[in-house]
Design an enzyme around this catalytic site. Structure first.
Site, PDB file in Angstrom:
ATOM      1  N   HIS A 428       0.823  -1.213   0.000  1.00 24.56           N
ATOM      2  CA  HIS A 428       0.000   0.000   0.000  1.00 24.56           C
ATOM      3  C   HIS A 428       0.859   1.266   0.000  1.00 24.56           C
ATOM      4  CE1 HIS A 428      -2.452   3.146   1.984  1.00 24.56           C
ATOM      5  NE2 HIS A 428      -3.385   2.660   1.178  1.00 24.56           N
ATOM      6  N   ASN A 740      -0.359  -5.973 -10.793  1.00 25.17           N
ATOM      7  CA  ASN A 740      -0.043  -6.149  -9.364  1.00 25.17           C
ATOM      8  C   ASN A 740      -0.755  -7.391  -8.842  1.00 25.17           C
ATOM      9  OD1 ASN A 740       1.204  -3.669  -9.589  1.00 25.17           O
ATOM     10  ND2 ASN A 740      -0.556  -2.550  -8.783  1.00 25.17           N
ATOM     11  N   CYS A 803      -2.059  -1.472 -16.443  1.00 25.92           N
ATOM     12  CA  CYS A 803      -2.119  -0.384 -15.465  1.00 25.92           C
ATOM     13  C   CYS A 803      -1.535  -0.763 -14.116  1.00 25.92           C
ATOM     14  CB  CYS A 803      -3.561   0.102 -15.301  1.00 25.92           C
ATOM     15  SG  CYS A 803      -4.651  -1.145 -14.606  1.00 25.92           S
TER      16      CYS A 803
END
Ligand code: PEP
Ligand code: MG
Length: 849
Positions: A428, A740, A803
């Site tokens: 994060h 990711n 992305c």
């Protein structure tokens, strides 16, 4: 073609001789180029990689044949010649051939003092580098004359080796060559050059050159010249000239050293030997234009006569390298494509963020993963509240957390840098910091003691809240105190390079931007739209968190509707602003993605506060938190699963997007929003969401009387979505690969926890790189390939994008371009890196044609 090759593989460097960078090294090749330019280069012989390797292994060689090339009693230098100057190599050894007889001769010719100095330097170099004697023994201070120091050096040499200093030049030369060859093969040297990208079997060449000793009074000496400032790239004659010296690299006392060009601070070569100066600058310019590079040229002047002994690429800063490349192209020395290729894309991050000065002293507090580049100085805070308070006081602060959670976003906004104890390259903190352009180090070697409000470093030192810390996100280090900074550079050279890059680039570059501030940065860096707007980040801001929590606690569908209706105008305003900033460029909005529990407090105090705010018993709150908590939230109720279970959220977001579209199109360029569904793994999920979104569009069209288009797409971030892309593409205008999550799921590797063992894995070669950092071209890459191919089988004009955090990496961009993708999307601050990397792919192809 006549080639004069010595019998033992030594090659005399002449206009025509078989010298190549990959057999004899860059220095040898460069010297040959200087010879071809008719510059006065002293006689030079090159030893190729093979010969040097054999020397290191102890094979005997016929040194007489080599010495014969140089005639009677020469003085020689030996310099290393590796394939890439950055790979290092042993230091040069000069004045080989000095002995008692030569010493006496030179004393007669040039004076005792100069002859003593020359002999002394050779004895020192030979003792330390060839005989490997203790360097301290051979260092003498100024209390001794050169003659006295020479005597001592010769005595120490005898005491340490039981032999007189060798007088035979053959023995001197063979020993020097062999010691340099062996130094290259040493383990430390090998590891150092491998760290700079050298292959395990990188070879070393050596060049042996006749020396002009540079003695002979004021008319003699040696120096270096370059035509740019190595820090800024400004075109200016730089360098120095040291009288009575044969070694341009030797440190010289100020009285002996002259500036090159006229200088108010002291005498210059231009004052003292104007003709030699003019000739030197002329030759340096020839080197620049003919070698097509900014060169550092080494020279000697012997009795007024100039010799060029060597030239290497000017060692320079990233900023100077960029300007030099642009300037060379503007001067038509190199084509524009070559200028584009000469600037490493990652070096742009150095220019576009304030950086910690790499040359300033640094006291490393902790090392971790370089998660977001740039440098920042501030006072340590441990909580987001403290960060906000610090910002309110106007005090820059560094947020230090065990790891960050969505509720820390406001604290991150208030900080100038972030350091976390845990986490990896896509945790994060890393993702958010990169998005904000905030320097960040994650997985740092430190321990936070929340109670004492201190942190303990690995070396036992302790820092307290309020202490000053520097974050070096480029190097992945936290530094004690305030380190020296270098400013941001976005000068006309940068702008020119980027203009050239954009003119040839053939894959789009968008930005991941969640807020108007991000979008403004994205536009400033010339992103071609937004490739990913993570809408959930909007719900962590200000009052919205409370409304979000009210929604989570809504008892009935009606209650939920009522709360969501309050979120609608906020979202509509967010999107209207984004559309307005992006001025008609595509904006891809991802529907809500994270698990709901991320919006709830994680400790008892927080739960109590929430109970008070919502006027509920604490037990209700804790029960709800427990109900929402999951064993593996990353694979739990998030993304489209939430959208299907609680459809009101997606419906509200679709409505906000469409109403904003109508609003923004009234005042500016027409907007065609892109709506993206996260975490899809089955076609049916898309069908269900699509039906609802279409229905909202029809409703908004009816209510507003305005017509608009929109594109619905799917985020491919589960392996199954990639494998079933042909089905999913039936209902999607575009697929955007979220690498990711796709990496996390392809490897079964938690993106938040992998930092703990990633270093060990990479060090032991389990993974060549951290796959969250550098796209895994084999496994994850194959999934991308399959997804792209299958998707386009169903729909040949399907738009394809990437992305994930990999979007800004040059390797991923090359991969996506080959696979036929339309664009990559990355954090705003990496947009220039991606633009340049993409342009280099085209430029390389053109140069190879
Ligand atoms: C991804 O998974 O690659 C992605 C871009 O989404 P997020 O990082 O928000 O999960
Ligand atoms: Mg994702």
């Amino acid at each position: 073609m006549q080639q004069e090759v010595t019998p033992l593989g030594f090659t005399r460097i002449k206009r025509v001789a078989p010298i190549a960078v990959n057999t004899h090294g860059g220095r040898a090749k460069c010297l040959q180029r200087l010879v071809r330019l008719d510059l006065p280069v002293p006689l030079t012989v090159a030893l190729g990689f093979d010969a040097v390797h054999q020397l290191a292994e102890g094979r005997p060689i016929d040194i007489t044949a080599l010495l014969n090339v140089f005639g009677d009693a020469p003085l020689l230098s030996v310099r290393p010649s590796s394939e890439d100057p950055d790979w290092g190599g042993p230091g040069a050894i000069l004045n080989i051939g000095m002995n008692d007889a030569r010493h006496a001769e030179l004393a007669e010719q040039y004076g005792q003092d100069d002859a003593d100095t020359l002999y002394l330097r050779f004895v020192q170099a030979y003792a330390v580098h060839v005989e490997r004697l203790d360097p301290e023994l051979f260092e003498f201070d100024n209390s001794l004359t050169s003659g006295e120091a020479l005597q001592r050096a010769l005595e120490f040499y005898f005491e340490e080796t039981d032999e007189d200093f060798p007088q035979d030049i053959s023995l001197q030369l063979i020993s020097v060559l062999r010691s340099m060859a062996r130094a290259w093969e040493g383990t430390t040297a090998r590891l150092l050059r491998q760290a700079k990208g050298a292959p395990a079997d990188a070879g070393l060449g050596l060049v042996v050159q006749a020396m002009a000793p540079g003695l002979g009074g004021a008319q003699s000496g040696s120096g270096v010249v370059q035509l740019i400032d190595p820090n800024t790239g400004e075109q200016i004659v730089k360098g120095r000239f040291t009288r009575k010296s044969s070694d341009p690299a030797a440190p010289a006392s100020a009285t002996e050293t002259l500036y090159l060009a006229k200088d108010p601070r002291g005498p210059s070569l231009e004052d003292v030997l104007p003709k030699a100066y003019t000739q030197l600058v002329h030759w340096a310019q020839i080197c620049r234009t003919r070698l097509r590079e900014e060169m550092e040229v080494k020279f000697t002047i012997q009795d007024g006569e100039l010799h060029i002994i060597d030239a290497v690429r000017v060692p320079r800063s990233s900023r100077a390298a960029l300007r030099a490349a642009v300037q060379l192209a503007e001067d038509k020395v190199i084509p524009v494509e070559e200028a584009i290729c000469r600037v490493p894309p990652r070096s742009l991050t150095e220019l576009l963020h304030q950086q910690v000065d790499p040359d300033a002293p640094r006291d490393v507090a902790a090392r971790g993963i370089a998660a977001s580049p740039g440098g920042a100085v501030g006072k340590i805070v441990f909580t987001s509240d403290a960060a906000q308070a610090s910002e309110a006081r106007g005090e820059p602060c560094i947020l230090v957390r065990r790891e960050t959670a969505p509720e820390d976003i406001r604290g991150m906004h208030s900080s100038v840098g972030v350091v976390t104890e845990r986490g990896g390259a896509t945790s994060h903190a890393a993702v958010i910091a990169r998005g904000m352009g905030l320097p960040c180090v994650v997985g740092a070697g430190l321990r936070i003691n929340h109670r004492k409000r201190t942190l303990t470093l690995e070396d036992g030192r302790e820092l307290a809240e309020g202490d000053t810390l520097t974050v070096d996100g480029t190097m992945g280090e936290a530094l004690m105190g305030e380190a020296k900074m270098l400013p941001v550079v976005k000068d006309k050279w940068y702008l020119q390079l980027m203009e050239w890059a954009d003119s040839i680039r053939d894959i789009g570059v968008r930005a991941n931007a969640d807020t108007p501030a991000d979008a403004a940065v994205a536009r400033d860096f010339k992103a071609q739209g937004i490739g990913l707007c993570r809408t959930e980040h909007m719900f962590f801001e200000g009052d919205r968190l409370t409304v979000m929590r009210e929604m989570i606690f809504a008892q009935t569908r009606e209650d939920r509707h009522e709360v969501i209706a309050r979120l609608l105008p906020m979202q509509r305003a967010d999107f209207t602003e984004l559309f307005q900033i992006m001025q008609g460029q595509p904006v891809c909005i991802r529907l809500f993605d994270p698990p709901l529990h991320e919006f709830l407090p994680s400790d008892r105090a927080g739960a109590k506060e929430l109970a008070e705010a919502l006027d509920l018993p604490l037990s209700d709150v804790t029960r709800r938190i427990e109900w929402l908590s999951e064993f593996n939230p990353m694979l739990g109720m998030r993304g489209v699963r939430l959208g299907i279970t609680f459809p009101e959220i997606y419906e509200m977001q679709a409505r906000a997007i469409f109403e904003a579209t109508v609003e923004a199109s009234k005042h500016g360029d027409p907007v065609v929003p892109e709506i993206m569904i996260p975490l899809v793994s089955a076609k049916r999920e898309v069908e269900l969401v699509k039906a609802r979104v279409d229905a909202v569009a029809t409703a908004v069209r009816g209510e507003t009387g305005a017509d608009f288009d929109y594109r619905l797409g799917v985020m491919v971030e589960t392996p199954r979505a990639a494998l079933r892309a042909h089905e999913i593409a039936q209902h999607a205008a575009f697929l955007s690969f979220g690498t990711n999550d796709l990496t996390q799921m392809a490897y079964g590797l938690s993106r938040d926890d992998a930092g703990r063992f990633m270093n060990a894995y990479v060090q032991q070669g389990v993974f060549p790189e951290d796959p969250f950092h550098t796209l895994d071209p084999d496994g994850v890459g194959e999934l991308l390939q399959i997804g792209a191919e299958r998707g386009r089988t169903t729909k040949p004009d399907l738009t394809l994008g990437l992305c994930g955090e990999h979007g800004g990496n040059p390797e991923s961009i090359a991969f996506c371009r080959t696979a036929g993708f339309d664009y990559v999307s990355c954090s705003p601050f990496r947009v220039p890196v991606a633009r340049l990397a993409a342009a280099q792919l085209v430029a390389k192809e053109r140069l190879e044609r």
